[in-house]
Design an enzyme around this catalytic site. Structure first.
Site, PDB file in Angstrom:
ATOM      1  N   LYS A   1       0.851  -1.203   0.000  1.00 45.69           N
ATOM      2  CA  LYS A   1       0.000   0.000   0.000  1.00 45.69           C
ATOM      3  C   LYS A   1       0.881   1.245   0.000  1.00 45.69           C
ATOM      4  O   LYS A   1       1.782   1.381   0.826  1.00 45.69           O
ATOM      5  CB  LYS A   1      -0.889   0.033   1.245  1.00 45.69           C
ATOM      6  CG  LYS A   1      -1.822   1.240   1.238  1.00 45.69           C
ATOM      7  CD  LYS A   1      -2.523   1.460   2.564  1.00 45.69           C
ATOM      8  CE  LYS A   1      -1.884   2.503   3.427  1.00 45.69           C
ATOM      9  NZ  LYS A   1      -1.927   3.868   2.903  1.00 45.69           N
TER      10      LYS A   1
ATOM     11  N   CYS B   1      13.634  10.076   7.631  1.00 43.79           N
ATOM     12  CA  CYS B   1      13.635   9.509   8.990  1.00 43.79           C
ATOM     13  C   CYS B   1      15.018   9.598   9.622  1.00 43.79           C
ATOM     14  O   CYS B   1      15.144   9.785  10.829  1.00 43.79           O
ATOM     15  CB  CYS B   1      13.138   8.072   8.965  1.00 43.79           C
ATOM     16  SG  CYS B   1      13.922   7.085   7.693  1.00 43.79           S
TER      17      CYS B   1
ATOM     18  N   GLU C   1      10.284   0.242  10.387  1.00 43.79           N
ATOM     19  CA  GLU C   1      11.302   1.278  10.199  1.00 43.79           C
ATOM     20  C   GLU C   1      10.621   2.582  10.538  1.00 43.79           C
ATOM     21  O   GLU C   1       9.771   3.052   9.778  1.00 43.79           O
ATOM     22  CB  GLU C   1      11.813   1.225   8.748  1.00 43.79           C
ATOM     23  CG  GLU C   1      13.188   1.845   8.587  1.00 43.79           C
ATOM     24  CD  GLU C   1      13.096   3.322   8.356  1.00 43.79           C
ATOM     25  OE1 GLU C   1      13.155   4.073   9.352  1.00 43.79           O
ATOM     26  OE2 GLU C   1      12.970   3.730   7.196  1.00 43.79           O
TER      27      GLU C   1
ATOM     28  N   GLU D   1      10.131  14.307  16.200  1.00 45.80           N
ATOM     29  CA  GLU D   1      10.455  14.344  14.776  1.00 45.80           C
ATOM     30  C   GLU D   1       9.613  15.431  14.087  1.00 45.80           C
ATOM     31  O   GLU D   1       8.400  15.270  13.943  1.00 45.80           O
ATOM     32  CB  GLU D   1      10.116  12.965  14.194  1.00 45.80           C
ATOM     33  CG  GLU D   1      10.798  12.661  12.918  1.00 45.80           C
ATOM     34  CD  GLU D   1      10.500  11.250  12.424  1.00 45.80           C
ATOM     35  OE1 GLU D   1       9.404  10.726  12.698  1.00 45.80           O
ATOM     36  OE2 GLU D   1      11.364  10.693  11.740  1.00 45.80           O
TER      37      GLU D   1
HETATM   38  P1  NDP Z   1       2.093   7.298   9.162  1.00 45.52           P
HETATM   39  O1  NDP Z   1       2.891   6.418  10.020  1.00 45.52           O
HETATM   40  O2  NDP Z   1       0.723   7.640   9.591  1.00 45.52           O
HETATM   41  O3  NDP Z   1       1.980   6.666   7.697  1.00 45.52           O
HETATM   42  C1  NDP Z   1       2.860   5.712   7.127  1.00 45.52           C
HETATM   43  C2  NDP Z   1       2.041   4.695   6.324  1.00 45.52           C
HETATM   44  O4  NDP Z   1       1.203   3.937   7.194  1.00 45.52           O
HETATM   45  C3  NDP Z   1       1.094   5.326   5.308  1.00 45.52           C
HETATM   46  O5  NDP Z   1       0.956   4.473   4.198  1.00 45.52           O
HETATM   47  C4  NDP Z   1      -0.196   5.397   6.103  1.00 45.52           C
HETATM   48  O6  NDP Z   1      -1.333   5.533   5.310  1.00 45.52           O
HETATM   49  C5  NDP Z   1      -0.164   4.071   6.824  1.00 45.52           C
HETATM   50  N1  NDP Z   1      -0.980   4.008   8.026  1.00 45.52           N
HETATM   51  C6  NDP Z   1      -1.545   5.017   8.745  1.00 45.52           C
HETATM   52  N2  NDP Z   1      -2.214   4.530   9.807  1.00 45.52           N
HETATM   53  C7  NDP Z   1      -2.078   3.170   9.775  1.00 45.52           C
HETATM   54  C8  NDP Z   1      -2.536   2.096  10.610  1.00 45.52           C
HETATM   55  N3  NDP Z   1      -3.254   2.323  11.693  1.00 45.52           N
HETATM   56  N4  NDP Z   1      -2.189   0.840  10.273  1.00 45.52           N
HETATM   57  C9  NDP Z   1      -1.435   0.594   9.185  1.00 45.52           C
HETATM   58  N5  NDP Z   1      -0.995   1.553   8.345  1.00 45.52           N
HETATM   59  C10 NDP Z   1      -1.294   2.832   8.639  1.00 45.52           C
HETATM   60  O7  NDP Z   1       2.876   8.605   8.884  1.00 45.52           O
HETATM   61  P2  NDP Z   1       2.244   9.977   8.342  1.00 45.52           P
HETATM   62  O8  NDP Z   1       2.214   9.897   6.902  1.00 45.52           O
HETATM   63  O9  NDP Z   1       0.940  10.325   8.973  1.00 45.52           O
HETATM   64  O10 NDP Z   1       3.309  10.992   8.878  1.00 45.52           O
HETATM   65  C11 NDP Z   1       3.271  11.394  10.260  1.00 45.52           C
HETATM   66  C12 NDP Z   1       4.642  11.519  10.807  1.00 45.52           C
HETATM   67  O11 NDP Z   1       5.307  10.261  10.751  1.00 45.52           O
HETATM   68  C13 NDP Z   1       5.581  12.432  10.044  1.00 45.52           C
HETATM   69  O12 NDP Z   1       5.415  13.749  10.396  1.00 45.52           O
HETATM   70  C14 NDP Z   1       6.904  11.890  10.448  1.00 45.52           C
HETATM   71  O13 NDP Z   1       7.273  12.420  11.686  1.00 45.52           O
HETATM   72  C15 NDP Z   1       6.671  10.432  10.574  1.00 45.52           C
HETATM   73  N6  NDP Z   1       7.080   9.685   9.379  1.00 45.52           N
HETATM   74  C16 NDP Z   1       8.206   8.967   9.438  1.00 45.52           C
HETATM   75  C17 NDP Z   1       8.643   8.311   8.320  1.00 45.52           C
HETATM   76  C18 NDP Z   1       9.873   7.514   8.325  1.00 45.52           C
HETATM   77  O14 NDP Z   1      10.421   7.255   7.249  1.00 45.52           O
HETATM   78  N7  NDP Z   1      10.332   7.074   9.466  1.00 45.52           N
HETATM   79  C19 NDP Z   1       7.946   8.381   7.051  1.00 45.52           C
HETATM   80  C20 NDP Z   1       6.718   9.117   7.096  1.00 45.52           C
HETATM   81  C21 NDP Z   1       6.323   9.741   8.230  1.00 45.52           C
HETATM   82  P3  NDP Z   1      -1.820   7.036   4.940  1.00 45.52           P
HETATM   83  O15 NDP Z   1      -0.752   7.629   4.105  1.00 45.52           O
HETATM   84  O16 NDP Z   1      -3.043   6.848   4.195  1.00 45.52           O
HETATM   85  O17 NDP Z   1      -2.009   7.739   6.254  1.00 45.52           O
END
Ligand code: NDP
Length: 494
Positions: free
Chosen positions: A198, A306, A272, A403
């Site tokens: 996804k 990240c 991760e 973060e």
């Molecule tokens: P999320 O952790 O919410 O999203 C990452 C992925 O998980 C997306 O595909 C998201 O879908 C999906 N997701 C969301 N909720 C669930 C759930 N309950 N179960 C399974 N999958 C889920 O990150 P965000 O995009 O909301 O970003 C928020 C914060 O996370 C950022 O500001 C940053 O601090 C951190 N982040 C860290 C990353 C990293 O590489 N370590 C990458 C991205 C974000 P959808 O996009 O539809 O919400």
């Protein structure tokens, strides 16, 4: 001569004297459909619930396309297709043949690299220079590297019999859409697993382009199923009883939910998650080189990284000089159109992410911290944030602990290596870190004492598919990349 005099003498005025003519990359060769359905069992299929959502270009706020919003019936369909492909073909064909498919995918992405790079920049806001020179070449390298492992697993794990785990459910974020997909799909396929992946809600398009490519590569139907949707679609994947392994990249908050959800099941998982890396500059560091590394560490991909070096720890003896040079260098960074080849910092990925960054900065102002932002001119439309320094912070401030995931760097000073290590380790995260010094012994000592999965010395943000990547503490569980990245996709039996 005072530091102020020196600053006036040596500062170069860039923005108002030297301007670059724009050099926009044309988007003419990116063919986008108005609507993308789910890629399940080798074909594009409309979602059962008939729902779609829009994908927006964050630099223009224009709608690029709309994509299917997968519900639980679609997730179930995708998992069934992956299971059928796993039992029917993928786990049975000779490993050498699996390798050939992965090599083919790698070569075909390379052939269409320009199209993928432009689309990635349009959908995510990242500068074309980065998507062209880093994201897509790294995507190709990952597929190429893991293709090589497909028929050599017995040599990778001698004395045991490596077997695929089955169907992998993969959930990726919006900061490196195609690259995160490659990090997950390539090792899964090389080890004989099939995939349901996804994309993130704000960046689904490059994965659907990949779906078209997988179809053109004649990958057997169902081996890779690509779906789009929101957080609840991700949760459906995690909870599906016929998924054998979860691979997740994203926030620590969602990572914890996933960990709870798989507790008590025999699902394997890798997480991760976030990071708050310290980039430590010692008094014997090459200062100009360190400035470049600091800029690359935090402003690469708008700070949506990240492992970004989001905390600068600088020895107090050189802090004035370093911060002065850093500010001068920051003034030269060009913020704007991601498709312009001169752009250093593109658009913030989404409005909610921009608002999150702004909330952190507003709190910093309220708490009396010192904010420095470059004098960049921002486009009228789209989501933007100038490169920002936050000084006069203490370890307990939220901007130091959490973060921000934007182009925001906090600055702290230290006196001794022990103090630097203690500050570096004092966050819930442990993903990465940087050390700048000309003493090899200091690199080894401090590198060993910092609790983080990746440490760069005299450089930052360097990636290679052969190198494992992952975190300590709340930065996650498991490793991706390298030989270690094969393990989560295998059962090793005697
Ligand atoms: P999320 O952790 O919410 O999203 C990452 C992925 O998980 C997306 O595909 C998201 O879908 C999906 N997701 C969301 N909720 C669930 C759930 N309950 N179960 C399974 N999958 C889920 O990150 P965000 O995009 O909301 O970003 C928020 C914060 O996370 C950022 O500001 C940053 O601090 C951190 N982040 C860290 C990353 C990293 O590489 N370590 C990458 C991205 C974000 P959808 O996009 O539809 O919400």
């Amino acid at each position: 001569m005072t530091e102020k005099d020196l600053a006036q003498r040596t500062s170069l005025r860039f923005n108002d004297l030297w301007s670059y003519d724009s050099a926009p990359e044309s988007s003419d060769n990116v063919q986008l459909m108005d609507r993308y359905d789910l890629f399940i069992d080798g074909t594009f299929q409309p979602p059962e619930n008939g729902k779609y959502f829009k994908s927006i270009n964050p630099a223009t706020e224009e709608v690029l396309s709309e994509v299917a919003d997968a519900g639980n019936a679609d997730v179930d369909k995708a998992v069934k297709a992956a299971r059928k492909a796993y039992n029917g073909t993928w786990s049975r064909i000779p490993a050498k043949e699996r390798g050939k498919y992965i090599y083919r995918i790698s070569r075909m992405i390379q052939e269409r690299a320009r199209e993928f790079a432009i689309l990635e920049s349009m959908d995510s806001g990242k500068p074309i220079r980065e998507s062209r020179d880093i994201d897509i070449p790294q995507v190709v390298a990952h597929f190429f590297y893991y293709a090589g492992w497909a028929d050599k697993l017995d040599y990778a794990f001698p004395g045991v019999k490596p077997k695929p785990v089955g169907v992998a459910g993969q959930i990726i974020p919006w900061n490196f859409p195609l690259l995160m997909a490659a990090w997950k799909i390539a090792p899964a396929l090389a080890t004989g697993n099939t995939v349901v992946i996804k994309s993130a809600e704000s960046t689904p398009l490059s994965l659907y382009k990949l779906a078209e490519l997988l179809r053109d590569a004649e990958l057997p139907p169902g081996v890779v199923n690509i779906i789009s949707g929101a957080g609840n679609t991700g949760a459906e994947i995690v909870q599906h009883p016929d998924i054998d392994k979860i691979a997740f990249t994203g926030s620590t908050e969602v990572g914890k939910l996933i960990q709870k959800s798989v507790a008590g099941t025999d699902k394997k998982y890798t997480l991760e998650l976030g990071g708050k890396a310290a980039n430590i500059v010692f008094e014997d560091a090459p200062v100009d080189q360190a400035v470049e590394g600091i800029v690359n560490g935090i402003f690469f991909n708008q700070g949506h990284v990240c492992c970004a070096g989001s905390r600068l720890l600088v020895h107090e003896a050189i802090s004035e000089e370093l911060v002065r040079k850093l500010k001068m260098r920051m003034e030269t960074l060009i913020v704007g159109d991601p498709l312009d080849k001169n752009t250093d910092i593109g658009a913030i990925n989404s409005r909610p992410q921009l608002e999150k960054i702004q909330r952190y900065l507003a709190e910093s102002v309220e708490e009396g911290q010192e904010i420095y932002q470059t004098k960049c001119t921002l486009p009228e439309k789209g989501y933007w944030c100038c490169p920002t320094l936050v000084d006069n912070v203490s370890q307990s401030h939220r901007v130091v602990q959490e973060e921000v995931f934007g182009p925001v760097l906090t600055i702290q000073t230290f006196r001794t290596p022990a103090e630097a290590v203690s500050l570096a380790n004092n966050t819930p995260y442990g993903l990465s870190g940087g050390i700048w010094t000309d003493k090899g012994s200091k690199i080894f000592k401090v590198g060993k004492d910092i609790r983080a999965g990746v440490i760069w010395s005299n450089t930052f943000n360097k990636f290679d598919p052969t190198s494992p990547f992952g975190g300590y503490k709340e930065s996650g569980v498991g490793r991706e990349g390298g030989l270690h990245g094969l393990l989560p996709y295998l059962e090793l039996s005697k």
